[in-house]
Design an enzyme around this catalytic site. Structure first.
Site, PDB file in Angstrom:
ATOM      1  CE1 TYR A   1       0.941   0.119   4.323  1.00 21.98           C
ATOM      2  CE2 TYR A   1       0.202  -1.904   4.388  1.00 21.98           C
ATOM      3  CZ  TYR A   1       0.984  -0.938   5.091  1.00 21.98           C
ATOM      4  OH  TYR A   1       1.515  -1.582   5.994  1.00 21.98           O
ATOM      5  CE  LYS A   2       4.410   1.421   4.904  1.00 23.19           C
ATOM      6  NZ  LYS A   2       5.251   0.715   5.643  1.00 23.19           N
TER       7      LYS A   2
END
Ligand SMILES: *Cc1c(COP(=O)(O)O)cnc(C)c1O
Length: 398
Positions: free
Chosen positions: A210-211
């Site tokens: 999710y980064k």
């Protein structure tokens, strides 16, 4: 063949009036991801129902997405399993690594590592109950602490606060020289710079999506196992989807004859589908170009901010060779200053005790953004806009 040119802003939905320098914490929404989620929910789940595990190939998604991530971290197809959260993957890697060195009792990490990595190590040590020890020297003392009583070295390649970067090849070499097992946490590396897992020979790597990989909040994590070990390690979390034949419903656990044994339970199909679409933005991207663009952005940002905001102190290595794709500044009133910045349209984040953190994601940030952000910082700091009491109220997530 040269890669596509950067940035590729047209592939993302970036809100109007926002300069987003927090893609190192939660990447922006790639175009097509929301449509994919809608399709999976309405058409596949809504209409196909349970048949979709086969007809929509839901069951193949974890492996498909794992192979796409492998391509971004220098790993061969079939060596990356996806699912769960990074915390769980850290636990699995640690448990497997400790089993590989039954005569040793030390886990070596560093005192700047992300808390969950250290907490998972503590919990595992308690569960095993064999008197293992977690050692956490300062990062600059890690190399000297790789001694022959160390079973496993677990490090996050890029420090989440300072952006300081370890030399993966060199540290892994020292770890192997001491007869220990290497686990790399690539949370701030995957999608941020080229990674050569195969070349460095590390046994395990873990990371989240999710980064820099833009998989969305709660997107599944990944774990890499060096191919020669995939069928040797015994999974600590022996879930049915890591079984060799989940639908044989056998009474006893028998691990899959591949990295898939690191899977645990039912895959998060909606999140995996979003991630699958999110990974399209990497098609044709040369990670060497990405790294060059990232360093151009961070060099420019440091120069602009230091010229405009003398109260901020650089908390990231000045040498670009030893930093990741983020820049941090320390400032006593960093929390309030970041809240004021966010309200002025520059989104970064704050990490305790005094770090203002800015991530550079060359797929959707350019030099114009960087200069515009620095000008807004000059206003917020120079005019002390952060002194407004409303910016001092602490939110749950910083
Ligand atoms: C972001 C991050 C995590 C987060 O773990 P989750 O289980 O996904 O919440 C863990 N470790 C590091 C090094 C991180 O940067």
């Amino acid at each position: 063949m040269p890669g596509v040119s950067l940035p590729r802003k047209e592939l993302f939905d970036i809100p109007e009036g926002v300069i987003y320098l927090d893609g190192n914490s939660l990447g922006v929404l790639p175009k097509g991801a929301a449509e994919r989620a809608g399709h999976v929910i309405r058409e596949e789940w809504g209409k196909e129902l349970i048949r979709a595990w086969n007809t929509a190939e839901w069951m193949a998604l974890p492996q498909k997405v794992g192979d796409r991530i492998a391509g971004l971290i220098g790993a061969p197809a079939g060596s990356v399993a996806t699912g769960d959260t990074l915390s769980i993957k850290v636990y699995q890697a640690l448990a497997a690594a400790l089993q590989m060195r039954p005569d040793r009792r030390v886990i070596l990490s560093d005192n700047r590592n992300f808390p969950t990595d250290l907490y998972m190590a503590e919990g595992l040590i308690d569960t095993i109950g064999k008197g293992h020890e977690l050692r956490t020297p300062a990062p600059e003392d890690v190399a000297a602490a790789i001694t022959e009583d160390v079973a496993v070295v677990m490090l996050t390649q890029i420090d989440y606060r300072s952006g300081r970067k370890y030399d993966m090849a060199e540290i892994t070499r020292l770890v192997h020289e001491a007869g220990a097992v290497m686990i790399w946490d690539l949370a701030h590396s995957a999608g941020a710079l080229p990674v050569d897992l195969e070349g460095c020979g590390a046994e395990f790597a873990v990371g989240c999506t999710y980064k820099y990989l833009n998989g969305g909040p709660g997107a599944p994590a990944f774990i890499y196992v060096r191919p020669d070990l995939a069928t040797q390690i015994e999974p600590a979390l022996s879930g049915w989807l890591g079984h060799d034949a989940p639908f044989a419903m056998e009474l006893n656990y028998r691990p899959a004859v591949s990295t898939e044994r690191m899977r645990v339970g039912t895959p998060s199909v909606v999140q995996l589908s979003i991630l699958d679409t999110a990974l399209d933005v990497w098609d044709g991207v040369d990670l060497v170009d990405l790294r060059a663009a990232s360093l151009r952005l961070s060099e420019r940002f440091i120069a602009e901010v230091e010229a405009r905001c003398p109260l901020l102190k650089l908390a990231t290595p000045r040498d670009p060779k030893i930093r990741g794709s983020q820049v941090s500044f320390s400032f006593e009133h960093g929390y309030a200053a970041m809240q004021a910045l966010i309200e002025s349209g520059v989104i970064g984040d704050f990490r305790s005790p005094d770090i203002m953190r800015f991530g550079f994601t060359p797929l959707y940030i350019d030099e114009e953004d960087v200069v515009a952000a620095a000008k807004i910082m000059e206003d917020v700091l120079g005019n002390e806009l952060w002194r407004d009491p409303k910016y001092h109220v602490k939110s749950r997530v910083t």
